[in-house]
Design a protein around this motif. Structure first.
Motif, PDB file in Angstrom:
ATOM      1  N   ALA A 185      47.340  40.150  84.335  1.00 11.91           N
ATOM      2  CA  ALA A 185      48.501  41.165  84.835  1.00 11.91           C
ATOM      3  C   ALA A 185      49.757  40.590  84.234  1.00 11.91           C
ATOM      4  O   ALA A 185      50.404  41.619  83.544  1.00 11.91           O
ATOM      5  CB  ALA A 185      48.351  41.557  86.546  1.00 11.91           C
ATOM      6  N   GLY A 186      49.866  39.544  84.055  1.00  7.76           N
ATOM      7  CA  GLY A 186      51.429  39.119  83.916  1.00  7.76           C
ATOM      8  C   GLY A 186      51.305  39.265  82.199  1.00  7.76           C
ATOM      9  O   GLY A 186      52.433  39.689  81.636  1.00  7.76           O
ATOM     10  N   GLY A 222      52.175  42.918  81.171  1.00  4.58           N
ATOM     11  CA  GLY A 222      53.750  42.994  81.576  1.00  4.58           C
ATOM     12  C   GLY A 222      54.051  43.497  83.082  1.00  4.58           C
ATOM     13  O   GLY A 222      55.117  43.871  83.154  1.00  4.58           O
ATOM     14  N   ALA A 223      52.947  43.309  83.975  1.00  3.11           N
ATOM     15  CA  ALA A 223      53.098  43.651  85.194  1.00  3.11           C
ATOM     16  C   ALA A 223      54.212  42.608  86.174  1.00  3.11           C
ATOM     17  O   ALA A 223      54.346  41.563  85.618  1.00  3.11           O
ATOM     18  CB  ALA A 223      51.762  43.543  85.924  1.00  3.11           C
ATOM     19  N   LYS A 224      54.907  43.375  86.780  1.00  2.00           N
ATOM     20  CA  LYS A 224      55.771  42.783  87.555  1.00  2.00           C
ATOM     21  C   LYS A 224      55.458  42.268  89.108  1.00  2.00           C
ATOM     22  O   LYS A 224      56.029  41.576  89.916  1.00  2.00           O
ATOM     23  CB  LYS A 224      57.111  43.240  87.718  1.00  2.00           C
ATOM     24  CG  LYS A 224      57.993  43.263  86.263  1.00  2.00           C
ATOM     25  CD  LYS A 224      58.082  41.779  85.759  1.00  2.00           C
ATOM     26  CE  LYS A 224      58.619  41.755  84.277  1.00  2.00           C
ATOM     27  NZ  LYS A 224      58.757  40.481  83.759  1.00  2.00           N
ATOM     28  N   VAL A 225      54.520  43.199  89.404  1.00  2.00           N
ATOM     29  CA  VAL A 225      54.067  43.069  90.691  1.00  2.00           C
ATOM     30  C   VAL A 225      52.400  43.629  90.650  1.00  2.00           C
ATOM     31  O   VAL A 225      52.180  44.327  89.994  1.00  2.00           O
ATOM     32  CB  VAL A 225      54.438  43.633  92.027  1.00  2.00           C
ATOM     33  CG1 VAL A 225      54.739  45.128  91.626  1.00  2.00           C
ATOM     34  CG2 VAL A 225      54.111  43.455  93.328  1.00  2.00           C
ATOM     35  N   VAL A 226      51.602  42.574  91.306  1.00  2.41           N
ATOM     36  CA  VAL A 226      50.317  42.884  91.449  1.00  2.41           C
ATOM     37  C   VAL A 226      49.540  42.730  92.823  1.00  2.41           C
ATOM     38  O   VAL A 226      49.944  41.856  93.503  1.00  2.41           O
ATOM     39  CB  VAL A 226      49.208  41.923  90.501  1.00  2.41           C
ATOM     40  CG1 VAL A 226      49.736  40.355  90.828  1.00  2.41           C
ATOM     41  CG2 VAL A 226      48.123  42.318  90.555  1.00  2.41           C
ATOM     42  N   GLY A 227      48.887  43.882  93.297  1.00  2.00           N
ATOM     43  CA  GLY A 227      48.230  43.840  94.857  1.00  2.00           C
ATOM     44  C   GLY A 227      46.870  43.467  94.606  1.00  2.00           C
ATOM     45  O   GLY A 227      46.163  43.854  93.877  1.00  2.00           O
ATOM     46  N   PHE A 228      46.583  42.855  95.629  1.00  2.00           N
ATOM     47  CA  PHE A 228      44.748  42.363  95.588  1.00  2.00           C
ATOM     48  C   PHE A 228      44.231  43.252  96.871  1.00  2.00           C
ATOM     49  O   PHE A 228      45.063  43.536  97.975  1.00  2.00           O
ATOM     50  CB  PHE A 228      44.999  40.602  95.632  1.00  2.00           C
ATOM     51  CG  PHE A 228      44.867  40.082  94.581  1.00  2.00           C
ATOM     52  CD1 PHE A 228      43.646  39.730  93.702  1.00  2.00           C
ATOM     53  CD2 PHE A 228      46.269  39.783  93.758  1.00  2.00           C
ATOM     54  CE1 PHE A 228      43.960  39.048  92.723  1.00  2.00           C
ATOM     55  CE2 PHE A 228      46.198  39.108  92.791  1.00  2.00           C
ATOM     56  CZ  PHE A 228      45.159  38.899  92.159  1.00  2.00           C
ATOM     57  N   PRO A 229      43.006  43.212  96.949  1.00  2.00           N
ATOM     58  CA  PRO A 229      42.194  43.846  98.068  1.00  2.00           C
ATOM     59  C   PRO A 229      42.291  42.919  99.321  1.00  2.00           C
ATOM     60  O   PRO A 229      42.802  41.958  99.182  1.00  2.00           O
ATOM     61  CB  PRO A 229      40.902  43.963  97.660  1.00  2.00           C
ATOM     62  CG  PRO A 229      40.787  43.620  96.122  1.00  2.00           C
ATOM     63  CD  PRO A 229      42.012  42.903  95.702  1.00  2.00           C
ATOM     64  N   TYR A 289      47.099  50.041  85.932  1.00  2.00           N
ATOM     65  CA  TYR A 289      48.601  49.741  85.735  1.00  2.00           C
ATOM     66  C   TYR A 289      49.350  51.236  85.622  1.00  2.00           C
ATOM     67  O   TYR A 289      48.578  51.955  85.336  1.00  2.00           O
ATOM     68  CB  TYR A 289      48.707  49.029  84.234  1.00  2.00           C
ATOM     69  CG  TYR A 289      48.098  47.549  84.367  1.00  2.00           C
ATOM     70  CD1 TYR A 289      48.777  46.484  84.732  1.00  2.00           C
ATOM     71  CD2 TYR A 289      47.096  47.329  83.552  1.00  2.00           C
ATOM     72  CE1 TYR A 289      48.260  45.552  84.607  1.00  2.00           C
ATOM     73  CE2 TYR A 289      46.397  46.333  83.570  1.00  2.00           C
ATOM     74  CZ  TYR A 289      47.051  45.175  83.868  1.00  2.00           C
ATOM     75  OH  TYR A 289      46.677  44.019  83.659  1.00  2.00           O
ATOM     76  N   ALA A 290      50.662  50.981  86.104  1.00  2.00           N
ATOM     77  CA  ALA A 290      51.403  52.306  85.892  1.00  2.00           C
ATOM     78  C   ALA A 290      52.784  51.754  85.607  1.00  2.00           C
ATOM     79  O   ALA A 290      53.380  50.931  86.350  1.00  2.00           O
ATOM     80  CB  ALA A 290      51.433  52.852  87.273  1.00  2.00           C
TER      81      ALA A 290
END
Length: 346
Positions: free
Chosen positions: A36-37, A40-47, A278-279
């Motif tokens: 995810a990094g 370019g993600a700044k926040v990632v959510g897990f199940p 991603y969004a």
């Protein structure tokens, strides 16, 4: 200069754990954080319960049977202590990826042999633990292995771009829990979900019904992170011939998505595959919905409605000593106790 918010990339994980293997699942979580990094993600959510697994076996197995009891013991053996080497590894991955992660896990207390929590761990881009949320009320079969958390973990945590909150599965539909978080004005909310619920309720329908209204009422972006049921997990459940068709129907499916603050769906589904959706979102988009309906502000009536949250955890054991005894005199002496990263000064 005006108070402009950032444009950031959000990420929702859709994946299966390495079933009931803490170390291997932590390694998989770290890989997903790094992926995810890189994107370019700044926040990632897990199940929900990603590390080491969610106790979904109670949907298809008797609670006190051989299979359920054996899987529950393995769940405790592989549950995560916060903080620990496992959380250190997750923190190192977040630091390397430069993002904030909200990781679902089964939590146990250090040096104990019982009691677990259904927890979301918040880790910042510097690798430090920001805090945690413990699911307030375990759902159905979860009650056999999880206890409920308390108000001390019902809060949002500060990421570099603004506040991030989280709730687990059906408590995302709890209006009082949502209202408590709404008052902390999160820009991003992570809704953690399992891989399936039951033959009586389709998880896809539940997520759609809950999270779009949640995004609108909270006035924020919602990351829906969902588990995936893989073949190894189905085999571990040892399902009967009657139970297996339902599990096979669920196998491989996931429903990760990202919802905008007016309830709009911002992502395309991954389908029957593991991965990350991603969004890219402009956080300033939360402002107009809030100007219209700020349920934590001008669009509410505190003179009519009153909500009280007890934000402390009750002690399990308290001790007292008879006045004048050595124990009492010792208790009267001030003692400096170190605060853990998750302690609250009172």
């Amino acid at each position: 200069m005006s108070d402009m918010l950032e444009t950031v990339r959000l990420a929702a994980v859709q994946a299966a754990p390495v079933h009931l293997d803490r170390e291997a699942t932590v390694e998989k979580a770290c890989s997903l954080i790094l992926e995810a990094g890189k994107q370019g993600a700044k926040v990632v959510g897990f199940p929900e319960g990603f590390i080491p697994a969610h106790p979904s076996w109670y949907t298809v197995r008797p609670a006190t049977g051989r299979v359920s009891l054996g899987l529950s013991r393995r769940l405790f053996q592989n549950a995560v202590v916060i903080p620990s080497e496992s959380t250190d590894r997750l923190g190192q991955a977040c630091q390397q990826a430069g993002l904030t992660a909200v990781v679902g896990m089964c939590e146990k207390r250090p040096d104990t042999t019982g009691t677990m929590f259904n927890t979301q761990l918040f880790i910042g881009p510097d690798g430090a633990i920001l805090g945690k949320h413990q699911k307030l009320v375990p759902t159905v079969g979860e009650r056999l292995v999880h206890t409920g958390g308390w108000g001390d973990t019902l809060k949002a945590y500060k990421a570099p771009f603004g506040n991030v909150s989280g709730l687990v599965c059906a408590e995302n539909a709890n209006p009082l829990a949502v209202f408590a978080l709404m008052n902390m004005y999160p820009l991003v909310h992570v809704a953690a979900w399992p891989s399936f619920v039951s033959p009586a309720l389709k998880l896809e329908d539940l997520i759609t019904a809950v999270s779009r209204g949640l995004a609108y009422s909270m006035g924020c972006f919602v990351i829906n992170a969902t588990g995936v049921l893989d073949q190894a997990t189905i085999d571990a459940y040892e399902p009967s011939a009657e139970e297996r068709p339902f599990l096979e129907q669920c196998r491989g499916r996931g429903y990760a998505s990202i919802i905008g603050p007016t309830g709009q769906l911002l992502t395309e589904p991954l389908g029957d595959a593991e991965g990350i959706v991603y969004a890219d979102v402009d956080l300033n988009d939360v402002m107009i919905p809030k100007l219209i309906n700020d349920f934590a502000g001008h669009y509410n009536r505190p003179d009519v409605f009153s909500v009280h949250v007890n934000d402390s955890a009750p002690p399990m054991l308290s001790r007292s000593a008879v006045a004048g005894t050595p124990a009492a005199l010792e208790a009267e002496s001030p003692v400096e106790l170190p605060l853990t990263p998750l302690s609250l000064a009172r």
